[in-house]
Motif scaffolding. Structure first.
Motif, PDB file in Angstrom:
ATOM      1  N   ALA A 116      34.379  33.244 -10.096  1.00  0.00           N
ATOM      2  CA  ALA A 116      33.398  32.667 -11.017  1.00  0.00           C
ATOM      3  C   ALA A 116      32.937  31.296 -10.535  1.00  0.00           C
ATOM      4  O   ALA A 116      31.745  30.975 -10.583  1.00  0.00           O
ATOM      5  CB  ALA A 116      33.992  32.572 -12.418  1.00  0.00           C
ATOM      6  N   TYR A 117      33.878  30.480 -10.062  1.00  0.00           N
ATOM      7  CA  TYR A 117      33.523  29.149  -9.580  1.00  0.00           C
ATOM      8  C   TYR A 117      32.586  29.235  -8.374  1.00  0.00           C
ATOM      9  O   TYR A 117      31.573  28.525  -8.311  1.00  0.00           O
ATOM     10  CB  TYR A 117      34.797  28.395  -9.206  1.00  0.00           C
ATOM     11  CG  TYR A 117      34.545  27.022  -8.624  1.00  0.00           C
ATOM     12  CD1 TYR A 117      34.182  25.949  -9.440  1.00  0.00           C
ATOM     13  CD2 TYR A 117      34.666  26.791  -7.251  1.00  0.00           C
ATOM     14  CE1 TYR A 117      33.947  24.696  -8.901  1.00  0.00           C
ATOM     15  CE2 TYR A 117      34.439  25.550  -6.717  1.00  0.00           C
ATOM     16  CZ  TYR A 117      34.077  24.504  -7.541  1.00  0.00           C
ATOM     17  OH  TYR A 117      33.840  23.267  -7.009  1.00  0.00           O
ATOM     18  N   SER A 118      32.891  30.116  -7.423  1.00  0.00           N
ATOM     19  CA  SER A 118      32.051  30.264  -6.239  1.00  0.00           C
ATOM     20  C   SER A 118      30.663  30.778  -6.612  1.00  0.00           C
ATOM     21  O   SER A 118      29.648  30.308  -6.085  1.00  0.00           O
ATOM     22  CB  SER A 118      32.709  31.209  -5.230  1.00  0.00           C
ATOM     23  OG  SER A 118      33.979  30.740  -4.859  1.00  0.00           O
ATOM     24  N   PHE A 119      30.627  31.753  -7.510  1.00  0.00           N
ATOM     25  CA  PHE A 119      29.337  32.320  -7.901  1.00  0.00           C
ATOM     26  C   PHE A 119      28.456  31.261  -8.562  1.00  0.00           C
ATOM     27  O   PHE A 119      27.250  31.186  -8.290  1.00  0.00           O
ATOM     28  CB  PHE A 119      29.555  33.498  -8.855  1.00  0.00           C
ATOM     29  CG  PHE A 119      28.283  34.202  -9.234  1.00  0.00           C
ATOM     30  CD1 PHE A 119      27.722  35.150  -8.392  1.00  0.00           C
ATOM     31  CD2 PHE A 119      27.656  33.914 -10.431  1.00  0.00           C
ATOM     32  CE1 PHE A 119      26.543  35.789  -8.737  1.00  0.00           C
ATOM     33  CE2 PHE A 119      26.482  34.557 -10.790  1.00  0.00           C
ATOM     34  CZ  PHE A 119      25.925  35.496  -9.942  1.00  0.00           C
ATOM     35  N   VAL A 120      29.044  30.453  -9.424  1.00  0.00           N
ATOM     36  CA  VAL A 120      28.270  29.405 -10.102  1.00  0.00           C
ATOM     37  C   VAL A 120      27.775  28.374  -9.100  1.00  0.00           C
ATOM     38  O   VAL A 120      26.618  27.914  -9.167  1.00  0.00           O
ATOM     39  CB  VAL A 120      29.117  28.744 -11.205  1.00  0.00           C
ATOM     40  CG1 VAL A 120      28.397  27.535 -11.784  1.00  0.00           C
ATOM     41  CG2 VAL A 120      29.410  29.746 -12.304  1.00  0.00           C
ATOM     42  N   ARG A 121      28.612  27.989  -8.150  1.00  0.00           N
ATOM     43  CA  ARG A 121      28.195  27.020  -7.136  1.00  0.00           C
ATOM     44  C   ARG A 121      27.027  27.549  -6.312  1.00  0.00           C
ATOM     45  O   ARG A 121      26.036  26.848  -6.083  1.00  0.00           O
ATOM     46  CB  ARG A 121      29.373  26.689  -6.218  1.00  0.00           C
ATOM     47  CG  ARG A 121      30.378  25.713  -6.797  1.00  0.00           C
ATOM     48  CD  ARG A 121      29.761  24.327  -7.008  1.00  0.00           C
ATOM     49  NE  ARG A 121      29.145  23.850  -5.796  1.00  0.00           N
ATOM     50  CZ  ARG A 121      29.756  23.119  -4.870  1.00  0.00           C
ATOM     51  NH1 ARG A 121      31.016  22.788  -5.035  1.00  0.00           N
ATOM     52  NH2 ARG A 121      29.115  22.714  -3.801  1.00  0.00           N
ATOM     53  N   VAL A 122      27.124  28.792  -5.863  1.00  0.00           N
ATOM     54  CA  VAL A 122      26.050  29.379  -5.065  1.00  0.00           C
ATOM     55  C   VAL A 122      24.795  29.560  -5.906  1.00  0.00           C
ATOM     56  O   VAL A 122      23.668  29.330  -5.439  1.00  0.00           O
ATOM     57  CB  VAL A 122      26.500  30.720  -4.456  1.00  0.00           C
ATOM     58  CG1 VAL A 122      25.348  31.407  -3.749  1.00  0.00           C
ATOM     59  CG2 VAL A 122      27.655  30.499  -3.482  1.00  0.00           C
ATOM     60  N   LEU A 123      24.962  29.939  -7.168  1.00  0.00           N
ATOM     61  CA  LEU A 123      23.808  30.154  -8.041  1.00  0.00           C
ATOM     62  C   LEU A 123      23.050  28.858  -8.271  1.00  0.00           C
ATOM     63  O   LEU A 123      21.813  28.822  -8.181  1.00  0.00           O
ATOM     64  CB  LEU A 123      24.279  30.740  -9.370  1.00  0.00           C
ATOM     65  CG  LEU A 123      23.169  31.064 -10.384  1.00  0.00           C
ATOM     66  CD1 LEU A 123      22.244  32.145  -9.839  1.00  0.00           C
ATOM     67  CD2 LEU A 123      23.781  31.494 -11.722  1.00  0.00           C
ATOM     68  N   TYR A 124      23.775  27.767  -8.551  1.00  0.00           N
ATOM     69  CA  TYR A 124      23.109  26.489  -8.763  1.00  0.00           C
ATOM     70  C   TYR A 124      22.441  25.996  -7.477  1.00  0.00           C
ATOM     71  O   TYR A 124      21.379  25.398  -7.512  1.00  0.00           O
ATOM     72  CB  TYR A 124      24.112  25.446  -9.268  1.00  0.00           C
ATOM     73  CG  TYR A 124      24.188  25.373 -10.768  1.00  0.00           C
ATOM     74  CD1 TYR A 124      23.238  24.678 -11.505  1.00  0.00           C
ATOM     75  CD2 TYR A 124      25.219  26.005 -11.463  1.00  0.00           C
ATOM     76  CE1 TYR A 124      23.315  24.615 -12.880  1.00  0.00           C
ATOM     77  CE2 TYR A 124      25.298  25.949 -12.841  1.00  0.00           C
ATOM     78  CZ  TYR A 124      24.340  25.251 -13.541  1.00  0.00           C
ATOM     79  OH  TYR A 124      24.403  25.192 -14.911  1.00  0.00           O
ATOM     80  N   GLY A 125      23.080  26.243  -6.348  1.00  0.00           N
ATOM     81  CA  GLY A 125      22.478  25.831  -5.087  1.00  0.00           C
ATOM     82  C   GLY A 125      21.235  26.612  -4.733  1.00  0.00           C
ATOM     83  O   GLY A 125      20.437  26.177  -3.900  1.00  0.00           O
ATOM     84  N   SER A 126      21.060  27.789  -5.359  1.00  0.00           N
ATOM     85  CA  SER A 126      19.892  28.613  -5.059  1.00  0.00           C
ATOM     86  C   SER A 126      18.617  28.049  -5.670  1.00  0.00           C
ATOM     87  O   SER A 126      17.517  28.341  -5.196  1.00  0.00           O
ATOM     88  CB  SER A 126      20.121  30.046  -5.562  1.00  0.00           C
ATOM     89  OG  SER A 126      21.288  30.592  -4.994  1.00  0.00           O
TER      90      SER A 126
END
Length: 554
Positions: A116-126
């Motif tokens: 979940a943490y990785s997905f949120v980080r990548v999503l915000y960076g998108s």
């Protein structure tokens, strides 16, 4: 308590839904205030303009993709994909002065799993300008290819998705590792050396290009580089479509697999950094838990060598020394100093297509570099108290005027601007730039005028729209959306005045008129700056509760 202990852990979708709900509620609560509403409007306005930019690029790429595939030259799609790749990776670094990424490090305090943490980080960076424009341009290219050859729709879609995923992950991986490397003094110095070696190496591209143009034997080998470029990640989508056009299905599938492998490697490298952050890594120049070396007794030495400022031991100089300590630990300042030099080199190399182009870039590359230096370095001035965080309370207890505090902070940025101007001039001379006396004088006067205007407006914006920031991390330094837009608007108006003075002087063929206008503008800006400093005591006292509240937020 037993029920809570026995409860099953939240699923990934439940965790993401909870994070989304919290962010949505924070945004809605923020919009209840006037400043929050202005923030939302500024983000919406910027999103509209960037979407228009991306749609325009998508139309151009669609036309280019249709042209190459319709004419049976799909391999030359790399001529579109490689520049897009360079824009995708370089623009986030060049525009980091205006980036405002939310700090998601606080998510590690909550019971989120690593997925979940990785997905949120990548999503915000998108949600970035480069990602938006790059994705739209890739979509346009794939649409153009599909219209030209409908049977290439499937490989075009797969290649486009993998190309977008590769660039998106690579952008975040580069940012994450650079933030890590620039947090340490030793790696920061190594990167500085590498950067200047690259700058010097780029200087040889002009003679090499000229030799290739004039040497027929060397020019005959240029087509050999096209297949090589097509097997690198940015050119693999062109290889997929070219093989599909020629009917080589296995070759097309192999290129797709290779692009997927490259994206997986980038994802693995990004995963290493995210895992370190998730585990609670603290980026610091101090060595944790290092045993103190045993040594014989010696006279006490100062803990560190402080900078000796030329104006004596005054409150402003003490603040300047403290601000210098902030600056030397900031990776953003390194990029703010490096990127204008790199862009000016690119400007100069862009003038290798003809005599008139050479003359244009050799004349205006140095002023463009100065303008970009002001826009990058001065972004911090519009939130000059942000790095103080809770320490801003000490300013109101100390027997010192707030105008002196701001003057000390401005002094550090003025010294950085002076250093950057000297470095830009040295690089320009190394690239055989021969400035006229008028253009050099006008550029320096305009540089000073822009800096004073930024200091004046930045001090006011810092008091009225403060924001806590972490100057030691990339993307955590920028001012709020409204502040950033105000900064760009003020700097655009100041640059327009400088350009107007130069154009009028050239039109009248009287350089002294333009220089006199610039001197008058600089004097007026200095008077306004002094007047604002005198008023900041009353403004800071009236807004002390807002300042303390905003800068002590967790």
């Amino acid at each position: 308590m037993a029920e809570l202990t026995a409860a099953a852990p939240l699923r990934l979708q439940d965790q993401l839904r909870a994070i989304l709900g919290v962010r949505w509620q924070l945004m809605m609560n923020g919009m209840r205030t006037t400043r929050g509403a202005l923030e939302a409007i500024s983000h919406a306005w910027a999103g509209i303009w960037f979407t228009i930019l991306g749609v325009g690029g998508a139309i151009g790429f669609a036309i280019g993709g249709w042209h190459f595939v319709h004419n049976g030259e799909a391999i030359w799609l790399g001529m579109l994909l490689w520049p897009l790749f360079l824009f995708w990776q370089i623009f986030p670094l060049a525009a980091t002065a205006f980036a405002d990424h939310p700090d998601l490090s606080h998510l590690t305090r909550y019971p989120l799993n690593f997925r979940a943490y990785s997905f949120v980080r990548v999503l915000y960076g998108s949600f970035d300008v480069a990602n938006l424009v790059g994705a739209l341009c890739t979509l346009g290219l794939m649409i153009g290819v599909t219209i030209a050859r409908p049977r290439l729709a499937a490989p075009a879609i797969l290649a486009g998705l993998l190309y977008v995923a590769f660039n998106l992950l690579l952008t975040q991986m580069i940012a994450a590792w650079l933030e890590r490397w620039l947090a340490k003094r030793r790696t920061r110095e190594m990167l500085a050396v590498v950067f200047f070696i690259v700058i010097i190496g780029i200087d040889f591209l002009g003679p090499i290009t000229h030799r290739l143009r004039t040497n027929a034997a060397a020019a005959a080998h240029l087509p050999l580089f096209v297949p090589l470029a097509s097997w690198l990640p940015p050119g693999l989508p062109a290889k997929v479509l070219a093989a599909g056009t020629a009917g080589h299905v296995l070759l097309s599938i192999g290129a797709l697999v290779l692009l997927a492998v490259c994206a997986a490697i980038v994802l693995k490298l990004l995963n290493l950094r995210l895992h370190a952050e998730y585990a609670g890594e603290v980026i610091s120049e101090a060595v944790p838990n290092a045993p103190a070396p045993r040594r014989p007794m010696a006279p006490a030495l100062p803990e560190r060598v402080r900078v000796r400022w030329p104006c004596g031991d005054t409150p402003a100089m003490a603040v300047a020394s403290k601000e210098y300590d902030y600056m030397r630990r900031s990776p953003y300042v390194f990029f703010a100093l490096a990127m204008p030099l790199a862009l000016m080199v690119l400007f100069m190399l862009g003038g290798s297509s003809g005599a008139r182009s050479d003359q244009f870039w050799s004349t205006y590359a140095f002023p463009f570099g100065l303008a970009y230096a002001v826009m990058t370095l001065m972004n911090l001035v519009y939130n000059v108290c942000g790095a103080d965080a809770g320490g801003v309370q000490l300013y109101f207890m100390a027997p010192v005027r707030f105008g002196e505090i701001l003057a000390g902070k401005n002094l550090v940025y003025a010294v950085l601007l002076a250093i950057e101007g000297v470095l830009l001039y040295i690089v320009a001379r190394l690239l055989h730039y021969r400035p006229t006396a008028f253009m050099l004088t006008a550029a320096v006067l305009g540089y000073v005028f822009l800096a004073i205007c930024s200091f004046t407006a930045g001090n006011l914006v810092s008091l009225y729209l403060p924001k806590k920031m972490d100057i030691g991390r990339m993307g955590r330094h920028a001012a709020r959306g409204v502040s950033s837009m105000m900064a760009m608007a003020i700097e655009a108006v100041a640059i327009a005045l400088v350009v107007l003075a130069v154009v009028v002087a050239k039109g009248l063929r009287q350089p002294e008129v333009g220089l006199l206008a610039l001197v008058i503008l600089t004097v007026l800006a200095a008077m306004a700056y002094r007047q604002v400093l005198e008023q900041t005591d009353h403004i800071a006292l009236a807004r002390r509760e807002t300042l303390i509240t905003e800068l002590t937020k967790t």
